[in-house]
Design a protein around this motif. Structure first.
Motif, PDB file in Angstrom:
ATOM      1  N   THR A  26       3.836  10.802  -5.585  1.00 20.66           N
ATOM      2  CA  THR A  26       4.780  11.581  -4.786  1.00 20.66           C
ATOM      3  C   THR A  26       4.172  12.034  -3.462  1.00 20.66           C
ATOM      4  N   PHE A  27       2.940  12.513  -3.488  1.00 26.10           N
ATOM      5  CA  PHE A  27       2.327  13.034  -2.266  1.00 26.10           C
ATOM      6  C   PHE A  27       1.388  12.039  -1.599  1.00 26.10           C
ATOM      7  N   THR A  28       0.769  11.156  -2.370  1.00 23.61           N
ATOM      8  CA  THR A  28      -0.120  10.159  -1.786  1.00 23.61           C
ATOM      9  C   THR A  28       0.655   8.950  -1.271  1.00 23.61           C
ATOM     10  N   LEU A  29       1.884   8.800  -1.692  1.00 19.28           N
ATOM     11  CA  LEU A  29       2.800   7.706  -1.389  1.00 19.28           C
ATOM     12  C   LEU A  29       2.437   6.404  -2.097  1.00 19.28           C
ATOM     13  N   MET A  30       1.115   6.128  -2.290  1.00 19.70           N
ATOM     14  CA  MET A  30       0.745   4.852  -2.880  1.00 19.70           C
ATOM     15  C   MET A  30      -0.611   4.961  -3.570  1.00 19.70           C
ATOM     16  N   HIS A  47       1.283   1.234  -7.079  1.00 15.24           N
ATOM     17  CA  HIS A  47       2.328   2.152  -7.556  1.00 15.24           C
ATOM     18  C   HIS A  47       2.662   3.063  -6.386  1.00 15.24           C
ATOM     19  N   ALA A  48       3.892   3.000  -5.911  1.00 17.87           N
ATOM     20  CA  ALA A  48       4.296   3.757  -4.728  1.00 17.87           C
ATOM     21  C   ALA A  48       5.527   4.604  -5.012  1.00 17.87           C
ATOM     22  N   LEU A  85       3.522  -2.171   1.762  1.00 20.20           N
ATOM     23  CA  LEU A  85       3.927  -2.593   0.424  1.00 20.20           C
ATOM     24  C   LEU A  85       4.274  -4.082   0.353  1.00 20.20           C
ATOM     25  N   ARG A  86       4.982  -4.585   1.342  1.00 16.28           N
ATOM     26  CA  ARG A  86       5.285  -6.028   1.359  1.00 16.28           C
ATOM     27  C   ARG A  86       4.010  -6.834   1.515  1.00 16.28           C
ATOM     28  N   THR A 146       3.939  -4.826  -7.408  1.00 16.03           N
ATOM     29  CA  THR A 146       4.302  -3.589  -6.725  1.00 16.03           C
ATOM     30  C   THR A 146       5.381  -2.864  -7.499  1.00 16.03           C
ATOM     31  N   LEU A 147       5.051  -1.636  -7.935  1.00 15.59           N
ATOM     32  CA  LEU A 147       6.004  -0.772  -8.634  1.00 15.59           C
ATOM     33  C   LEU A 147       6.350   0.361  -7.689  1.00 15.59           C
TER      34      LEU A 147
END
Length: 171
Positions: free
Chosen positions: A67-71, A86-87, A109-110, A119-120
């Motif tokens: 949630t806060f780290t984004l990925m 995991h994002a 992410l792409r 990629t989740l």
């Protein structure tokens, strides 16, 4: 064009969610996209943790919500058979569509998919196309707890078909 495939999977217990996660993990390959959607407390991060454990991540490795780290990245060196990202894109969505696209591209992410990372993405249903599409969307309702599992694109349809076959097989 391949028609999308959708099926509902009941998740009345944590065991059912773990079983769905294990079925997804069993068929996950490098570059796959799994998008998770559902309200707060629906079980998105729980499903990801169960999936990572099924892929081989030891219980000693923390699997926090991004949630806060984004990925968060989980390379094979951590024990997983498929490298995974995991994002959470919740904080990126809802603004100007161009800035959302720029933010997702900047997050990479792409590109990580192209590098062979599965990629989740939590809260990624509205960004499915921006994430490269051709994958699975797992939309979880809370009451009753049901996962609407949808495969879109050639890989997504074959992926969901294999996952559903796994769910339907005798235990």
């Amino acid at each position: 064009m391949i028609d999308p495939i959708t099926r509902d999977v009941a998740l009345p217990t944590r065991r059912n969610t773990t079983r769905l996660a294990a079925a997804i993990a069993a068929h996950l390959t490098p570059g796959d996209l799994v998008v998770l959607h559902g309200g707060l407390g629906a079980g998105k991060t729980f499903l990801v943790r169960a999936l990572l454990r099924a892929l081989g991540i030891p219980t000693g490795v923390a699997v926090p919500s991004p949630t806060f780290t984004l990925m968060n990245e989980y390379p094979t060196e951590l024990g997983t058979r498929v490298p995974l990202v995991h994002a959470d894109v919740f904080r990126l969505l809802g603004g100007d569509p161009l800035s959302v696209e720029d933010s997702i591209l900047e997050l990479g992410l792409r590109a990580r998919r192209g590098d062979g990372f599965a990629t989740l993405v939590e809260w990624g249903r509205d960004a499915f196309t921006l994430l490269g599409g051709d994958g699975i969307v797992v939309d979880i309702d809370i009451s009753p707890r049901i996962a609407h599992v949808r495969g879109e694109g050639p890989r997504g349809v074959s992926f969901v078909t294999a996952v559903l076959r796994e769910i339907d097989s005798p235990r």
